[in-house]
Design an enzyme around this catalytic site. Structure first.
Site, short mmCIF file in Angstrom:
data_model
loop_
_atom_site.label_atom_id
_atom_site.label_comp_id
_atom_site.label_asym_id
_atom_site.label_seq_id
_atom_site.Cartn_x
_atom_site.Cartn_y
_atom_site.Cartn_z
N HIS A 69 0.82 -1.21 0.00
CA HIS A 69 0.00 0.00 0.00
C HIS A 69 0.86 1.27 0.00
O HIS A 69 0.39 2.33 -0.39
CB HIS A 69 -0.95 -0.01 1.20
CG HIS A 69 -1.99 1.05 1.16
ND1 HIS A 69 -2.75 1.33 0.04
CD2 HIS A 69 -2.41 1.91 2.11
CE1 HIS A 69 -3.58 2.31 0.31
NE2 HIS A 69 -3.39 2.70 1.56
N GLY A 70 2.11 1.14 0.36
CA GLY A 70 3.01 2.29 0.34
C GLY A 70 3.37 2.74 -1.06
O GLY A 70 3.85 3.86 -1.26
#
Length: 133
Positions: free
Chosen positions: A112-113
């Site tokens: 998700h980064g």
């Protein structure tokens, strides 16, 4: 970190030894050209016994994996020993006919980064458009 381009890595199957190895190919502007180079590459390394016959992987890769022998509803290859948790992985399965449609499961594993659900939906929409052609 942002890459101007990313390079697909993919596993290939040595039919003689029933083992897998990882290959990579530079992206091309044209799918037909990429497919031609991909087929040359897997033919060249078809009998490879090493895990990385091309030696070192470039740092800006994403993994493309396939399980063409079976259909799945979910697939995960999460591993605590993975060195790079930021590497995206696409896994596709055997496509099957359902009513008048061909269905092919695909799993996208992404940190998700580096990506949001919006970006994954853009990828899925573009993949669907390409497959509809």
């Amino acid at each position: 970190m942002e890459w101007n381009r990313v390079i697909p890595t993919f596993t290939n199957f040595n039919k003689t030894s029933s083992t897998f190895f990882t290959l990579w190919e530079d992206p091309q502007d044209d799918y037909i050209e990429f497919d031609r180079k991909y087929k040359q590459l897997i033919k060249k390394y078809a009998e490879s016994k090493g895990v990385l016959p091309q030696f070192d992987l470039p740092p800006n890769v994403f993994n493309v994996s396939s399980i063409p022998w079976t259909h799945f509803e979910h697939f995960s290859s999460n591993s605590k020993i993975s060195e790079n948790q930021l590497t995206t992985m696409l896994t596709m399965a055997k496509y099957e006919q359902y009513s008048s449609k061909l269905l092919m499961p695909i799993t996208v594993q992404a940190h998700h980064g580096i990506v949001d659900g919006y970006h994954i939906s853009m990828f899925i929409d573009r993949l669907q458009d390409e497959m509809n052609k």
